[in-house]
Scaffold this active site. Structure first.
Site, PDB file in Angstrom:
ATOM      1  N   HIS A  93      93.986   9.114  65.532  1.00 42.25           N
ATOM      2  CA  HIS A  93      92.840   8.211  65.606  1.00 42.25           C
ATOM      3  C   HIS A  93      92.751   7.558  66.983  1.00 42.25           C
ATOM      4  CE1 HIS A  93      89.952   5.242  63.877  1.00 42.25           C
ATOM      5  NE2 HIS A  93      90.452   4.490  64.853  1.00 42.25           N
ATOM      6  N   GLU A  94      93.857   7.012  67.444  1.00 43.30           N
ATOM      7  CA  GLU A  94      93.846   6.343  68.740  1.00 43.30           C
ATOM      8  C   GLU A  94      93.669   7.343  69.882  1.00 43.30           C
ATOM      9  OE1 GLU A  94      93.481   3.287  68.805  1.00 43.30           O
ATOM     10  OE2 GLU A  94      93.945   2.956  66.698  1.00 43.30           O
ATOM     11  N   HIS A 143      90.120   7.831  70.596  1.00 46.90           N
ATOM     12  CA  HIS A 143      89.543   6.819  71.485  1.00 46.90           C
ATOM     13  C   HIS A 143      90.009   7.036  72.930  1.00 46.90           C
ATOM     14  CE1 HIS A 143      87.887   4.627  68.174  1.00 46.90           C
ATOM     15  NE2 HIS A 143      89.051   4.199  67.700  1.00 46.90           N
TER      16      HIS A 143
END
Length: 448
Positions: free
Chosen positions: A41-42, A45
């Protein structure tokens, strides 16, 4: 006799220890799976942020004290002690503080005004002057949306990969047309146990044997057990012609299904008693690999199901809390915390079933968790990713409005003004998470 009893007791103790160990391994696997999901998920980003030139100070998995970190190309990568989340710190998430606020120092006006100024101060520390170009808030609207959408999309794509491994790589357990076992008698409404007075099951009486593969029934080819069962259930008391394959050759057998009473539940929940046919055959079960598109289809279907839960999340968490206090059984389709998901993973690992079944169960749980992360993070409220996307869209609408009416471009939206709302959302999420954790500890959803 005493020696045999001691052996049995020792065997039971050994099995209990093995089950406990398997449960612990299942929980550990879910924690690792969660950490991988958060890392992806990170990363969703991080990659576009760096690609668009934004300065990223940290990429961290977990919260609390730092266990390990390493700085590489201007970013500190590391792991923290509590693996229940993660974050990246991008420079200039918000515009610089107004000059008046900088001169006045800490804002007056109470608790929330102080929170707003604290957020501005923390944001200002990431800026290298008002002309700093390597900051998030200066990105075009579409690039900001890409950065914030990247995290949830990574969870969605990871879920697709997991569902594809589950459905296409392993397959779906399917009842086949091969006969695995035969019933000895016809069950009655009062008992399923066979006695000397019980009538013999039609399949055994007709000469069907374990290992036979049903080819057709009354001239209708059957591809799976569900098709064969549908014909049998709809033909109570009617003679059917079974063609079975046995030892490489086909044989024709005459079978007359017995008539039994069974309860049928309609779509509206009402239950009625119907007469159906029964022959007394049990199918073999095997994994049948699904088409390559089955994984993405399953992911999309799960998005709809999870979205339905998220939409009603406050009400469902409230009901979960009521069930916890009253001791009522929980809704098995309701929300879970990571504690509940880990507990289910432990149950799957400790189940008395083939290893492949347990692997499939774990993959299904982890994929569903990633779908939940995808949907939950798209809620348009700060501090969630969906909140940042909503802020970017609002700024885009303001810019478009100014352009249409030939007005000067508006200033960047100062999302620090929403800190009080962000705080309220955070507290609500904390309370709901606490209720779910307590429920998962003291009134858990179980698989078995």
């Amino acid at each position: 006799m005493g020696g045999r009893h001691t052996q049995l007791k020792g065997w039971r103790g050994y099995r209990e220890r093995v089950e406990i160990l398997a449960f612990v391994i299942g929980v550990a696997l879910m924690v690792v799976g969660l950490a991988v999901s958060i890392a992806l998920h990170e990363l969703g980003h991080l990659w576009p942020a760096k690609k668009f030139g934004v300065r990223v100070g940290q990429y961290m998995i977990g919260f609390g004290p730092t266990l390990w970190s390493k700085r590489w190309r201007g970013t500190e990568y590391g792991f923290k002690a509590i693996p229940l989340g993660g974050y990246i710190s991008m420079a200039g998430m918000y515009p610089p503080s107004p000059q008046a606020a900088r001169r006045d120092g800490r804002a007056a006006g109470g608790f929330f005004a102080t929170m707003v100024q604290d957020a501005r101060d923390a944001n200002d520390e990431t800026l290298h002057g008002d002309d700093d170009t390597h900051v998030f808030y200066r990105l075009p609207i579409h690039k900001r949306i890409v950065v914030m959408l990247g995290g949830p999309l990574m969870n969605f794509f990871f879920a697709i990969v997991l569902f594809s491994i589950l459905l296409t790589g392993i397959g779906v357990q399917t009842a086949t047309t091969e006969v695995a076992r035969l019933s000895e008698c016809v069950p009655t409404t009062s008992s399923t146990e066979c006695t000397d007075a019980s009538p013999a099951a039609p399949a055994e009486a007709a000469g069907i044997q374990p290992g036979d593969v049903i080819v057709s029934i009354d001239g209708e080819p059957v591809a799976d057990f569900a098709a064969a069962s549908a014909i049998i259930r709809s033909s109570p008391g009617e003679q059917l012609t079974f063609v079975v394959e046995r030892d490489g050759s086909e044989q024709t057998l005459q079978v007359t299904p017995a008539t039994i009473q069974t309860e049928v539940t309609a779509a509206d929940g009402t239950t009625t008693t119907q007469e159906v046919g029964f022959v007394g055959i049990g199918p073999s079960v095997e994994y049948v690999q699904q088409p390559i598109w089955a994984g993405p289809q399953m992911a999309v279907q799960n998005v709809g199901a999870v979205a339905g839960i998220i939409w009603q999340l406050p009400a469902k968490v409230w009901q979960t809390g009521v069930d916890l206090v009253t001791g009522q059984p929980r809704d098995p389709n309701g929300p879970l915390s990571i504690v509940g998901a880990s507990r289910l993973s432990g149950e799957v690992a400790a189940a008395d079933s083939p290893v492949l079944n347990r692997v499939a169960g774990f993959l299904s749980l982890l994929a569903s968790l990633n779908i939940a992360l995808f949907v939950f993070n798209l809620i348009p409220l700060l501090p969630l990713d969906g909140g940042h996307i909503a802020v970017a869209l609002w700024e885009g609408i303001k810019r478009l409005w100014a352009k249409l009416f030939r007005r000067p471009p508006p200033k960047p939206v100062d999302a620090t003004k929403l800190v009080p709302l962000t705080f309220a959302v955070f507290v609500a999420l904390l309370v709901m998470g606490g209720i779910l954790i307590l429920a998962d500890l003291f009134n858990p959803v179980t698989l078995f």
